[in-house]
Design a protein around this motif. Structure first.
Motif, PDB file in Angstrom:
ATOM      1  N   UNK A 115     -24.894 -13.057  62.464  1.00 55.68           N
ATOM      2  CA  UNK A 115     -24.612 -12.492  61.152  1.00 55.68           C
ATOM      3  C   UNK A 115     -23.956 -11.118  61.265  1.00 55.68           C
ATOM      4  N   UNK A 116     -24.234 -10.406  62.354  1.00 56.42           N
ATOM      5  CA  UNK A 116     -23.534  -9.147  62.585  1.00 56.42           C
ATOM      6  C   UNK A 116     -22.048  -9.397  62.826  1.00 56.42           C
ATOM      7  N   UNK A 117     -21.740 -10.467  63.552  1.00 58.49           N
ATOM      8  CA  UNK A 117     -20.337 -10.828  63.778  1.00 58.49           C
ATOM      9  C   UNK A 117     -19.680 -11.251  62.466  1.00 58.49           C
ATOM     10  N   UNK A 144     -27.844 -19.894  53.967  1.00 61.13           N
ATOM     11  CA  UNK A 144     -26.593 -20.017  54.717  1.00 61.13           C
ATOM     12  C   UNK A 144     -25.573 -20.878  53.983  1.00 61.13           C
ATOM     13  N   UNK A 145     -26.032 -21.963  53.351  1.00 60.10           N
ATOM     14  CA  UNK A 145     -25.087 -22.839  52.654  1.00 60.10           C
ATOM     15  C   UNK A 145     -24.491 -22.143  51.433  1.00 60.10           C
ATOM     16  N   UNK A 146     -25.303 -21.392  50.732  1.00 56.67           N
ATOM     17  CA  UNK A 146     -24.799 -20.681  49.562  1.00 56.67           C
ATOM     18  C   UNK A 146     -23.821 -19.592  49.992  1.00 56.67           C
ATOM     19  N   UNK A 147     -24.126 -18.909  51.096  1.00 57.95           N
ATOM     20  CA  UNK A 147     -23.222 -17.875  51.605  1.00 57.95           C
ATOM     21  C   UNK A 147     -21.860 -18.471  51.956  1.00 57.95           C
ATOM     22  N   UNK A 175     -21.531 -21.299  59.373  1.00 56.52           N
ATOM     23  CA  UNK A 175     -21.987 -22.661  59.626  1.00 56.52           C
ATOM     24  C   UNK A 175     -22.860 -22.741  60.873  1.00 56.52           C
ATOM     25  N   UNK A 176     -22.664 -21.837  61.823  1.00 53.55           N
ATOM     26  CA  UNK A 176     -23.421 -21.864  63.079  1.00 53.55           C
ATOM     27  C   UNK A 176     -24.749 -21.120  62.990  1.00 53.55           C
ATOM     28  N   UNK A 177     -25.025 -20.465  61.857  1.00 50.11           N
ATOM     29  CA  UNK A 177     -26.263 -19.694  61.697  1.00 50.11           C
ATOM     30  C   UNK A 177     -27.363 -20.575  61.109  1.00 50.11           C
ATOM     31  N   UNK A 178     -28.554 -20.463  61.687  1.00 49.32           N
ATOM     32  CA  UNK A 178     -29.692 -21.229  61.187  1.00 49.32           C
ATOM     33  C   UNK A 178     -30.261 -20.584  59.930  1.00 49.32           C
ATOM     34  N   UNK A 179     -30.967 -21.373  59.149  1.00 52.85           N
ATOM     35  CA  UNK A 179     -31.623 -20.849  57.950  1.00 52.85           C
ATOM     36  C   UNK A 179     -32.763 -19.924  58.367  1.00 52.85           C
ATOM     37  N   UNK A 180     -32.838 -18.696  57.828  1.00 58.23           N
ATOM     38  CA  UNK A 180     -33.895 -17.762  58.228  1.00 58.23           C
ATOM     39  C   UNK A 180     -35.248 -18.178  57.680  1.00 58.23           C
ATOM     40  N   UNK A 181     -36.341 -17.773  58.336  1.00 60.56           N
ATOM     41  CA  UNK A 181     -37.673 -18.078  57.815  1.00 60.56           C
ATOM     42  C   UNK A 181     -37.924 -17.333  56.511  1.00 60.56           C
ATOM     43  N   UNK A 182     -38.854 -17.852  55.738  1.00 60.49           N
ATOM     44  CA  UNK A 182     -39.163 -17.226  54.446  1.00 60.49           C
ATOM     45  C   UNK A 182     -40.168 -16.111  54.580  1.00 60.49           C
TER      46      UNK A 182
END
Length: 424
Positions: free
Chosen positions: A23-25, A84-87, A193-200
């Motif tokens: 996400x920094x990239x 991630x999908x919404x982003x 697309x390569x980033x996983x969904x973060x924990x809640x």
């Protein structure tokens, strides 16, 4: 037993793990494109689209007003759909808006396309902050500082490219800068697309146990203290308008000041953030420490307004020096405010409603994008006195927020709960 060594090593690593680094990239690439466009957007609409100062200010204000809806909308979406999908969808929306601007110089269409881009920008900003809050946990201030460093490194590269393009002085150069902004949104959508969904962060599990004990309402619209805090944040966020609207327009209508100074001042802004944002973040890592930073923040805003006003009182060299000093002062204010805002906006919100609260907090930046251009153009029209009042108004608002947060802290020890986020 293994948690303590990780806690010791954690400050030496980038919080958030692999997805945090990705996400920094994303932020870096996003801001390269934004750096290409942000520093020249006012000049593009002035020299390519042929808009007047009033039209440019109105365009920025109207698009910013429509973009206000993006912040609370983003907060609500965060509670229902994968971040991630919404982003990804929002980045593609921003790309379409940028490319659409290239197709017309018709004022109503420029307003419409700018508004769509602003809506996507505000929503994505809230979701990105929520992503960082979830993936970094109690290290959110440090992660946000590193994120801001990466973002501003991208801004600096984009700004340098924009400054080089402006030496050509052609409409084609302006159009390529706008196209580059749109391409960057497509690139970051693919990378996301390569980033996983973060924990809640375990908020759902904590709700049943902790909700009866909290005095803070779960609905931010009923939390009068938080709403008052967001109102002060709107004023403190005006530093963004200085670099995107105020300085470029002031330079464009100043005799003897080269237009190429505008993107160079934005580069200075980003270089300072890259070098100083992370070191400064340590001074606002707790709620109490963040509140203390509001006092030097007030002084920085006042200094920025005064030096910008004085830039109209001398020759070209003096104007350039004072404009540079003003940009440096407003950049310091920007960094201090970012540190304060990251901590207070989350710490003042209950963990069970972070998405909703951050969505309301996002209204500050979104609203600023609407009223900010009007405030900047009003200051320009008034002259040096206008910029003095501009800086003084924000400085006074810092003092108001300092008192407001103190009253909240006296009722609730907000600097403690964030530590529990990582205790799964």
């Amino acid at each position: 037993m293994e948690a303590e060594p990780r806690a010791v090593d954690r400050p030496r690593r980038i919080p958030g793990g692999r997805d945090g680094r990705r996400m920094l990239l994303v932020a870096f690439l996003d801001r390269i494109g934004s750096g290409l466009w942000a520093s020249v957007s006012v000049l593009y609409f002035t020299y390519v689209s042929g808009l007047s100062v009033a039209q440019v200010g109105t365009l920025a204000a109207v698009s910013g007003a429509i973009g206000i809806a993006g912040a609370p909308l983003g907060g609500r979406i965060a509670d229902r759909f994968p971040l991630t999908r919404v982003l990804i969808a929002l980045q593609l929306l921003r790309a379409l808006a940028s490319f659409a601007l290239l197709t017309t110089d018709h004022y109503p269409l420029l307003l419409a396309f700018s508004a769509v881009g602003s809506l996507g920008d505000r929503a994505s900003s809230v979701l990105t902050k929520l992503y960082a809050t979830r993936v970094a946990g109690p290290d959110r201030v440090r992660y946000q500082a590193v994120n801001r460093t990466a973002s501003n490194a991208g801004w600096a590269l984009g700004g340098l490219a924009a400054a080089a393009a402006l030496t050509l002085g052609t409409t084609t150069a302006y159009r390529w800068l706008l196209a580059g902004d749109g391409i960057s949104f497509v690139a970051v959508a693919l990378l996301t697309l390569t980033c996983a969904e973060p924990p809640s962060t375990g908020r759902v599990a904590a709700t049943a146990k902790d909700a009866p004990c909290t005095a803070r309402p779960a609905n931010p619209w009923r939390d009068r203290t938080y709403l008052a805090y967001v109102a002060t944040e709107t004023v403190l966020s005006l530093d963004d308008t200085v670099f995107k609207v105020g300085l470029p327009l002031w330079i464009a209508h100043s005799h003897g000041v080269p237009h190429g100074l505008a993107p160079l001042l934005l580069v200075l802004n980003n270089v300072m953030v890259v070098g100083l944002q992370v070191p400064l973040a340590r001074y606002g890592a707790t709620t109490t420490a963040a509140r203390r930073l509001l006092l030097p923040l007030s002084a920085a805003f006042a200094l920025g307004g005064i030096t910008l006003a004085l830039s109209a009182t001398g020759g070209t060299l003096q104007a350039i020096c004072l404009l540079t000093a003003s940009a440096a002062a407003f950049t310091l204010a920007e960094m201090l405010h970012a540190t304060v805002s990251w901590e207070l906006s989350v710490a003042l919100a209950p963990e069970t409603a972070q998405g909703a609260y951050l969505g309301v907090h996002g209204l500050a930046q979104a609203t600023q994008r609407s009223i900010g251009p009007l405030a900047a153009t009003a200051a320009i029209a008034t002259g040096p006195l206008g910029w003095t009042v501009f800086g003084a108004t924000i400085a006074v608002t810092c003092a108001i927020q300092h008192r407001l947060v103190r009253d909240r802290l006296q009722r609730t020890p907000l600097s403690v709960p964030p530590v529990t986020v990582s205790e799964h």
